[in-house]
Write a protein that holds these residues in place. Structure first.
Motif, PDB file in Angstrom:
ATOM      1  N   THR A   1     -19.070-103.674 -46.516  1.00  0.00           N
ATOM      2  CA  THR A   1     -17.765-103.939 -45.902  1.00  0.00           C
ATOM      3  C   THR A   1     -17.375-102.823 -44.934  1.00  0.00           C
ATOM      4  N   LEU A   2     -17.850-101.614 -45.178  1.00  0.00           N
ATOM      5  CA  LEU A   2     -17.600-100.515 -44.246  1.00  0.00           C
ATOM      6  C   LEU A   2     -18.290-100.783 -42.911  1.00  0.00           C
ATOM      7  N   GLU A   3     -19.522-101.240 -42.961  1.00  0.00           N
ATOM      8  CA  GLU A   3     -20.256-101.553 -41.731  1.00  0.00           C
ATOM      9  C   GLU A   3     -19.580-102.695 -40.968  1.00  0.00           C
ATOM     10  N   ILE A   4     -19.108-103.690 -41.688  1.00  0.00           N
ATOM     11  CA  ILE A   4     -18.410-104.813 -41.059  1.00  0.00           C
ATOM     12  C   ILE A   4     -17.110-104.334 -40.424  1.00  0.00           C
ATOM     13  N   PHE A   5     -16.388-103.450 -41.111  1.00  0.00           N
ATOM     14  CA  PHE A   5     -15.148-102.894 -40.581  1.00  0.00           C
ATOM     15  C   PHE A   5     -15.402-102.143 -39.278  1.00  0.00           C
ATOM     16  N   LEU A   6     -16.426-101.293 -39.269  1.00  0.00           N
ATOM     17  CA  LEU A   6     -16.723-100.515 -38.065  1.00  0.00           C
ATOM     18  C   LEU A   6     -17.087-101.426 -36.897  1.00  0.00           C
ATOM     19  N   LYS A   7     -17.845-102.459 -37.158  1.00  0.00           N
ATOM     20  CA  LYS A   7     -18.215-103.409 -36.110  1.00  0.00           C
ATOM     21  C   LYS A   7     -16.985-104.150 -35.581  1.00  0.00           C
ATOM     22  N   GLU A   8     -16.094-104.514 -36.481  1.00  0.00           N
ATOM     23  CA  GLU A   8     -14.899-105.273 -36.080  1.00  0.00           C
ATOM     24  C   GLU A   8     -13.944-104.439 -35.240  1.00  0.00           C
ATOM     25  N   ILE A   9     -13.772-103.152 -35.589  1.00  0.00           N
ATOM     26  CA  ILE A   9     -12.850-102.346 -34.776  1.00  0.00           C
ATOM     27  C   ILE A   9     -13.459-102.011 -33.412  1.00  0.00           C
ATOM     28  N   GLU A  10     -14.787-101.948 -33.340  1.00  0.00           N
ATOM     29  CA  GLU A  10     -15.415-101.767 -32.026  1.00  0.00           C
ATOM     30  C   GLU A  10     -15.219-103.006 -31.160  1.00  0.00           C
ATOM     31  N   GLU A  11     -15.235-104.169 -31.780  1.00  0.00           N
ATOM     32  CA  GLU A  11     -14.998-105.411 -31.042  1.00  0.00           C
ATOM     33  C   GLU A  11     -13.551-105.533 -30.582  1.00  0.00           C
ATOM     34  N   ASN A  12     -12.619-104.820 -31.238  1.00  0.00           N
ATOM     35  CA  ASN A  12     -11.202-104.874 -30.870  1.00  0.00           C
ATOM     36  C   ASN A  12     -10.801-103.777 -29.891  1.00  0.00           C
ATOM     37  N   GLY A  13     -11.761-103.133 -29.251  1.00  0.00           N
ATOM     38  CA  GLY A  13     -11.427-102.216 -28.168  1.00  0.00           C
ATOM     39  C   GLY A  13     -11.533-100.737 -28.497  1.00  0.00           C
ATOM     40  N   PHE A  14     -11.962-100.378 -29.665  1.00  0.00           N
ATOM     41  CA  PHE A  14     -12.117 -98.964 -30.000  1.00  0.00           C
ATOM     42  C   PHE A  14     -13.522 -98.516 -29.615  1.00  0.00           C
ATOM     43  N   THR A  15     -13.610 -97.349 -28.989  1.00  0.00           N
ATOM     44  CA  THR A  15     -14.922 -96.828 -28.610  1.00  0.00           C
ATOM     45  C   THR A  15     -15.469 -95.945 -29.718  1.00  0.00           C
ATOM     46  N   LYS A  16     -16.770 -95.641 -29.613  1.00  0.00           N
ATOM     47  CA  LYS A  16     -17.397 -94.791 -30.624  1.00  0.00           C
ATOM     48  C   LYS A  16     -16.852 -93.364 -30.570  1.00  0.00           C
ATOM     49  N   GLN A  17     -16.301 -92.960 -29.425  1.00  0.00           N
ATOM     50  CA  GLN A  17     -15.722 -91.627 -29.309  1.00  0.00           C
ATOM     51  C   GLN A  17     -14.394 -91.529 -30.063  1.00  0.00           C
ATOM     52  N   GLN A  18     -13.752 -92.650 -30.335  1.00  0.00           N
ATOM     53  CA  GLN A  18     -12.487 -92.659 -31.063  1.00  0.00           C
ATOM     54  C   GLN A  18     -12.681 -92.732 -32.575  1.00  0.00           C
ATOM     55  N   ILE A  19     -13.898 -92.967 -33.037  1.00  0.00           N
ATOM     56  CA  ILE A  19     -14.166 -93.185 -34.466  1.00  0.00           C
ATOM     57  C   ILE A  19     -15.037 -92.052 -34.984  1.00  0.00           C
ATOM     58  N   LEU A  20     -14.601 -91.455 -36.084  1.00  0.00           N
ATOM     59  CA  LEU A  20     -15.372 -90.411 -36.753  1.00  0.00           C
ATOM     60  C   LEU A  20     -15.617 -90.868 -38.187  1.00  0.00           C
ATOM     61  N   VAL A  21     -16.883 -90.937 -38.587  1.00  0.00           N
ATOM     62  CA  VAL A  21     -17.261 -91.375 -39.933  1.00  0.00           C
ATOM     63  C   VAL A  21     -17.906 -90.205 -40.649  1.00  0.00           C
ATOM     64  N   ILE A  22     -17.364 -89.844 -41.834  1.00  0.00           N
ATOM     65  CA  ILE A  22     -17.867 -88.706 -42.603  1.00  0.00           C
ATOM     66  C   ILE A  22     -18.235 -89.175 -44.005  1.00  0.00           C
TER      67      ILE A  22
END
Length: 149
Positions: A12-33
């Motif tokens: 579900t984490l992978e699905i979430f990350l894919k969905e927010i990228e589809e809604n206009g968020f870039t990889k530079q705006q997302i930090l995953v730790i």
């Protein structure tokens, strides 16, 4: 503005990350730790109460000493000898049982969870209305917001 969310590591984490990228968020705006588990976190503290060799041995020793003394009144060697035999037998039985219990506990796997992941998203206040429903639809554990002006 920053949004901080924690997830258990799953698909579900992978699905979430894919969905927010589809809604206009870039990889530079997302930090995953990914968080690593603390080694030995399931073990008890050294001075914590629990079943130890002395505890169970003392309980069983007292019980069998009492029984040996009571029934030793009717036996040939007398209550003192049978009470001493009961004490020794109870201590040995208690130590043996604790040894067996601890041996059984060490056979179980210590780490069953896969860990947790912290996701930090940099967004504007307008994008907050888009991201919040997506977060709660993907089994988020906790969410925090930080206004950074």
């Amino acid at each position: 503005m920053y949004i901080v969310a924690t997830f258990s590591y799953s698909s579900t984490l992978e699905i979430f990350l894919k969905e927010i990228e589809e809604n206009g968020f870039t990889k530079q705006q997302i930090l995953v730790i990914p968080l690593s588990e603390v080694k030995g976190s399931n073990s008890k503290l050294p001075n914590s109460p629990g079943v130890g060799f002395i505890d169970l041995a003392a309980v069983f020793g007292s019980i069998f000493m009492l029984l040996g003394t009571i029934y030793g009144l009717n036996l040939r060697l007398g209550p003192i000898a049978w009470g001493s035999f009961g004490l020794i037998f109870g201590i040995l039985l208690g130590v043996f049982l604790v040894f067996i219990i601890k041996k059984m506990k060490t056979k179980k796997p210590h780490h069953t969870s896969k860990g947790e992941v912290v996701v930090m998203i940099h967004c504007s206040k307008d994008m907050l209305q888009i991201i919040e429903p997506i977060l709660w639809n993907h089994d988020v554990l906790a969410v925090g917001k930080l206004n950074k002006s």
